[in-house]
Design an enzyme around this catalytic site. Structure first.
Site, mmCIF file in Angstrom:
data_model
loop_
_atom_site.group_PDB
_atom_site.id
_atom_site.type_symbol
_atom_site.label_atom_id
_atom_site.label_comp_id
_atom_site.label_asym_id
_atom_site.label_seq_id
_atom_site.Cartn_x
_atom_site.Cartn_y
_atom_site.Cartn_z
ATOM 1 N N HIS A 51 8.453 -15.616 -0.853
ATOM 2 C CA HIS A 51 9.679 -14.979 -1.352
ATOM 3 C C HIS A 51 10.481 -14.474 -0.147
ATOM 4 O O HIS A 51 9.891 -14.037 0.844
ATOM 5 C CB HIS A 51 9.302 -13.813 -2.265
ATOM 6 C CG HIS A 51 10.440 -13.231 -3.027
ATOM 7 N ND1 HIS A 51 11.328 -12.343 -2.465
ATOM 8 C CD2 HIS A 51 10.839 -13.409 -4.312
ATOM 9 C CE1 HIS A 51 12.215 -11.998 -3.371
ATOM 10 N NE2 HIS A 51 11.947 -12.628 -4.506
ATOM 11 N N LEU B 218 0.748 -4.637 -0.363
ATOM 12 C CA LEU B 218 1.562 -3.858 0.576
ATOM 13 C C LEU B 218 2.976 -3.717 0.053
ATOM 14 O O LEU B 218 3.649 -4.700 -0.240
ATOM 15 C CB LEU B 218 1.572 -4.533 1.957
ATOM 16 C CG LEU B 218 2.178 -3.708 3.106
ATOM 17 C CD1 LEU B 218 1.531 -4.115 4.441
ATOM 18 C CD2 LEU B 218 3.689 -3.898 3.210
#
Length: 338
Positions: free
Chosen positions: A231, A127
């Site tokens: 992240h 995505l």
């Protein structure tokens, strides 16, 4: 909303390649490698063409498109089954408890064990939303459209769904987890290994990765601190996955230590709550925001729309929504509340 989700085609290559270059690395499913992306699009084409309603080594790629403006501003992927042609490796974080009667102490050691536990699962991934479009619910549309596609083609997917999230890296693209562990066995930097994996697959991991469990206490603090952490740019994606019911079950990525989240497929919120509805009016919509999906395989379309309930008969939608979905009155859609 003028955007919709539809299956990607080879004509979308340039737009997808430009987005791949914006990821900043670490996106194994969206590498900035032209040959690999061409191959993935060909694989996706074959998946949409497959007639057997069975789970297999399929990769379905979608794009977020404004058809009138001819703009593509996002992409996402769904995998029918991982670990089919190459092993799907993860580290599992476990605890070994030991008692010393002489010392009168209990010692609890965390251990990382290389596993293929998640083999056979289906996966959502790849995505990416263009940085200029990260507002207005488009990320949510990208993410949840995948679950509606799974619901519409349920026999093509497994009983467990997983998602891998990119782990923590520094501004240069280096991973403290990789540097402390896998990097010691591969003689290459994290960006080099990640790119190699995206293009060549995981066999080199099986060839070189140590098979014995790793004691976490032997790793330096920077590596321990990032285990199971996404992240910073992936925190919103993790929240969306958690809202769907996917949970962190102590599986982490062997490259960057990022978390892998899982859930029984039929328990995923969008899959569980979406229902079939009939479009009974096309003209004016309403004030209820819903995700709508129509069509199968290559004809699959998904939008975020404002609809109106027409008693027990079905839904009323705007002409623009009908055009984006390429449907008219009498069509069947999958619908779920925003």
């Amino acid at each position: 909303m003028s955007f919709r989700i539809r299956p990607a085609t080879p004509d979308d290559f340039e737009a997808i390649y430009e987005m791949a270059k914006l990821t900043g690395g670490g996106f194994t499913n969206l590498p900035a490698d032209k040959a690999t992306l061409v191959g993935k699009l060909a694989r996706s084409e074959a998946a949409f063409d497959k007639t057997e309603e069975t789970q297999g080594n399929d990769c379905f790629i979608f794009v977020l498109e404004d058809p009138k403006a001819k703009l593509i501003r996002g992409t996402c992927q769904v995998f029918g089954q991982v670990g089919v042609t190459q092993a799907f490796y993860s580290y599992h974080l476990s605890t070994l408890t030991q008692w010393s009667p002489e010392l009168g102490k209990t010692f609890r050691n965390q251990m990382l064990t290389l596993t293929t536990d998640l083999e056979g699962s289906s996966e959502v991934g790849g995505l990416f939303l263009h940085p200029q479009m990260r507002a207005g619910g488009l990320g949510m549309l990208l993410a949840r459209s995948r679950y509606l596609f799974i619901k519409a083609h349920r026999q093509r997917f497994g009983d467990r769904l997983l998602a891998e999230l990119r782990g923590v890296m520094d501004e240069a693209g280096n991973s403290p987890f990789w540097d402390a562990l896998a990097g010691r066995f591969f003689d290459m930097s994290f960006p080099e290994a990640d790119s190699f994996n995206a293009v060549n697959g995981t066999q080199f991991i099986a060839d070189l990765m140590p098979k014995t469990p790793i004691y976490v206490s032997l790793l330096p603090e920077p590596a321990r601190a990032v285990m199971g952490q996404p992240h910073p740019t992936g925190r919103a994606a993790l929240r969306m996955l958690q809202e769907e019911g996917l949970v962190f079950d102590r599986y982490i990525d062997i490259f960057d230590g990022g978390p892998t989240v899982t859930a029984p497929t039929d328990n995923v919120r969008t899959i569980r709550e979406s229902v079939a509805e009939t479009i009974v009016e096309v003209g004016e919509g309403g004030k209820v925001k819903m995700l709508l999906a129509a069509g199968r395989l290559r004809d699959f379309r998904c939008v975020l729309a404002e609809v109106r309930k027409v008693g027990r008969k079905g839904l009323a939608i705007s002409r623009e929504t009908a055009e984006l979905l390429e449907i008219d009155e009498g069509a069947e859609v999958l619908a779920v509340a925003r």
